[in-house]
Design a protein around this motif. Structure first.
Motif, PDB file in Angstrom:
ATOM      1  N   LEU A 122     -57.729   2.959 -30.854  1.00 43.38           N
ATOM      2  CA  LEU A 122     -57.127   2.533 -30.780  1.00 43.38           C
ATOM      3  C   LEU A 122     -56.340   4.337 -28.926  1.00 43.38           C
ATOM      4  O   LEU A 122     -56.322   5.125 -29.817  1.00 43.38           O
ATOM      5  CB  LEU A 122     -55.385   2.309 -30.553  1.00 43.38           C
ATOM      6  N   ASP A 123     -56.540   3.912 -28.263  1.00 41.54           N
ATOM      7  CA  ASP A 123     -55.817   4.952 -27.060  1.00 41.54           C
ATOM      8  C   ASP A 123     -55.189   5.264 -26.598  1.00 41.54           C
ATOM      9  O   ASP A 123     -54.608   4.031 -25.903  1.00 41.54           O
ATOM     10  CB  ASP A 123     -57.424   5.126 -26.603  1.00 41.54           C
ATOM     11  N   GLY A 124     -54.085   6.425 -26.139  1.00 40.81           N
ATOM     12  CA  GLY A 124     -53.560   5.958 -25.730  1.00 40.81           C
ATOM     13  C   GLY A 124     -52.078   7.346 -26.751  1.00 40.81           C
ATOM     14  O   GLY A 124     -52.350   7.624 -27.852  1.00 40.81           O
ATOM     15  N   ARG A 247     -63.810  15.370 -16.116  1.00 34.13           N
ATOM     16  CA  ARG A 247     -63.454  15.004 -15.152  1.00 34.13           C
ATOM     17  C   ARG A 247     -63.397  13.551 -15.532  1.00 34.13           C
ATOM     18  O   ARG A 247     -61.835  13.014 -15.484  1.00 34.13           O
ATOM     19  CB  ARG A 247     -63.515  15.751 -13.798  1.00 34.13           C
ATOM     20  N   GLU A 248     -64.061  12.641 -15.531  1.00 29.96           N
ATOM     21  CA  GLU A 248     -64.334  11.745 -16.211  1.00 29.96           C
ATOM     22  C   GLU A 248     -63.326  11.190 -17.085  1.00 29.96           C
ATOM     23  O   GLU A 248     -62.030  10.035 -16.836  1.00 29.96           O
ATOM     24  CB  GLU A 248     -65.537  10.999 -15.876  1.00 29.96           C
ATOM     25  N   LEU A 249     -62.838  11.602 -17.566  1.00 30.65           N
ATOM     26  CA  LEU A 249     -62.261  11.124 -18.956  1.00 30.65           C
ATOM     27  C   LEU A 249     -60.516  11.965 -18.907  1.00 30.65           C
ATOM     28  O   LEU A 249     -59.954  10.979 -18.937  1.00 30.65           O
ATOM     29  CB  LEU A 249     -62.229  11.718 -20.502  1.00 30.65           C
ATOM     30  N   GLY A 253     -58.097   8.888 -18.138  1.00 34.02           N
ATOM     31  CA  GLY A 253     -56.401   8.470 -19.512  1.00 34.02           C
ATOM     32  C   GLY A 253     -55.992   8.425 -18.068  1.00 34.02           C
ATOM     33  O   GLY A 253     -54.330   7.536 -18.577  1.00 34.02           O
ATOM     34  N   LEU A 254     -55.104   9.088 -17.556  1.00 38.58           N
ATOM     35  CA  LEU A 254     -54.087   9.389 -15.956  1.00 38.58           C
ATOM     36  C   LEU A 254     -54.245   7.680 -15.634  1.00 38.58           C
ATOM     37  O   LEU A 254     -53.045   7.434 -15.377  1.00 38.58           O
ATOM     38  CB  LEU A 254     -54.572   9.968 -15.286  1.00 38.58           C
ATOM     39  N   GLU A 255     -55.143   6.913 -15.655  1.00 39.05           N
ATOM     40  CA  GLU A 255     -55.089   6.243 -14.620  1.00 39.05           C
ATOM     41  C   GLU A 255     -54.667   4.782 -15.590  1.00 39.05           C
ATOM     42  O   GLU A 255     -54.099   4.240 -15.133  1.00 39.05           O
ATOM     43  CB  GLU A 255     -56.354   6.002 -14.018  1.00 39.05           C
TER      44      GLU A 255
END
Length: 390
Positions: A122-124, A247-249, A253-255
């Protein structure tokens, strides 16, 4: 931000379980004015409460985001579970596929399909409480970097576990009293914070980042780490690749966190961290970015050096944000708000800008926005403060 609370092992008689949950939720009502949910299993002495705040997240619609009761399972979530590493494979086969709440569905699907790895997938930024009524097990956890708080008290003599997003909610459980831990107080006065799992109170602990607490009515409490910070290297083989990957990560994550939101608020100081957030939101195409900055209209030159207004204006103009400025002048009276600020600090930490952040948060709410992004603690999350790793 939402708020969760609950208990397991409550006596079959002598306690108003629904009333206790309502009292716990009321004490952290500031965490969720947009919805309240309560679930009770009298047979197991289990209760689960959830205050919901409608915020920018992939699941910001509806009044039950972050809470679900289905079959023998119940789950409450504070924060946002952005994705499940194997979601595409597991979703189709999941018995939870019809759940309307995305975050609850994601957590329960991971629990069902991923075995002991379920939390690591799980991410976030989140904390969660998941009850498995068939196994009579409660699972509590925080995200990998500990962005969301979760506290607990375990009474071995009664085989009772009480948990909540804030300590003040724990103390609403009947018969529990706060007892000052003088050793923790000494640590705080020496270092300016209290390292986990300790808190300012005896027998009240915080779940650590990347930690999993499992409570079984038959076997008791078990703590384990589901994620550890990987080694941080001082040099990389391909610096250009590392920059692109970071930058990609970051954008990914922000999106995932603000997906679909038309209005996003940011505390903007004009420094590196908050300015990067504003720039990234602009690149992601967020229609309206609301930046909030506070400064000082004081004659003292020492205070003027702390003023963020000049630099924040440059960033706000560059990225065409809807910019809001607050100024603290010589006649400003902090006393009406000071106790409200202090009340939020269940877990002490020396942060000299806590009062100014409270003023900014008020301004965000007055602008009709519920959540705000900040660059606070970004250096720590990126491993800059190496002394804490030793």
């Amino acid at each position: 931000m939402s708020g969760i609370c609950g208990f397991v092992g409550a006596p079959a008689s002598g306690i108003d379980m629904e009333g206790t949950l309502q009292a716990m939720l009321k004490s952290i009502g500031h965490r969720g004015p947009d919805g309240r949910h309560v679930y009770v299993s009298r047979e197991d002495g289990f209760g689960l409460g959830h205050n919901y705040l409608r915020a920018f997240s992939p699941n910001s619609h509806g009044d039950s985001a972050g809470f679900a009761k289905t079959g023998s399972f119940a789950v409450a979530i504070d924060g946002a579970i952005i994705r499940h590493a194997n979601a595409s494979e597991a979703a189709a086969a999941s018995v939870f596929a019809d759940l309307s709440d995305q975050e609850s569905r994601t957590a329960l699907t991971a629990y069902q399909h991923s075995g002991s790895r379920w939390l690591s997938e799980l991410d976030g930024p989140f904390c969660l409480a998941l009850w498995d009524g068939e196994k009579k097990q409660l699972h509590l956890s925080r995200d990998k970097l500990g962005e969301k708080s979760l506290y607990y008290l375990f009474d071995r003599s009664r085989n009772l576990l009480v948990f909540a997003s804030e300590i003040k909610a724990l103390l609403r459980y009947p018969g529990l009293q706060a007892e000052l831990d003088f050793e923790s107080l000494s640590i705080y006065l020496a270092f300016g914070y209290i390292p986990g799992p300790r808190t300012l109170f005896k027998n009240i602990f915080k779940i650590l980042p990347g930690e999993h607490l499992q409570f079984d009515l038959a076997q008791g409490l078990q703590l384990s780490k589901y994620w550890n910070l990987p080694p941080i290297v001082d040099a990389v083989d391909d610096e250009a690749f590392s920059i692109r990957r970071l930058r990609e990560l970051f954008l990914q994550g922000l999106e995932g966190y603000v997906n679909g939101c038309q209005d996003v608020a940011v505390f903007l100081s004009g420094g590196i961290d908050s300015s990067i957030i504003v720039a990234a939101l602009k690149e992601l195409g967020v229609p309206r970015i609301h930046s909030f900055t506070i400064g000082f209209n004081l004659a003292d030159s020492r205070v003027q050096k702390l003023d963020d207004l000049k630099y924040a204006r440059l960033v706000a103009e560059k990225f065409a944000t809807q910019h809001h400025e607050l100024e603290i002048a010589a006649g400003h009276n902090p006393w009406p708000r000071l106790m409200a600020v202090v009340r939020q600090f269940d877990d002490l930490i020396m942060t000299p800008n806590s009062y100014s952040k409270y003023l900014l948060a008020e301004a965000v709410r007055e602008a009709g926005l519920n959540s705000v992004l900040t660059g606070s603690a970004a250096a720590g999350a990126c491993g800059v403060h190496r002394k804490f790793l030793d």
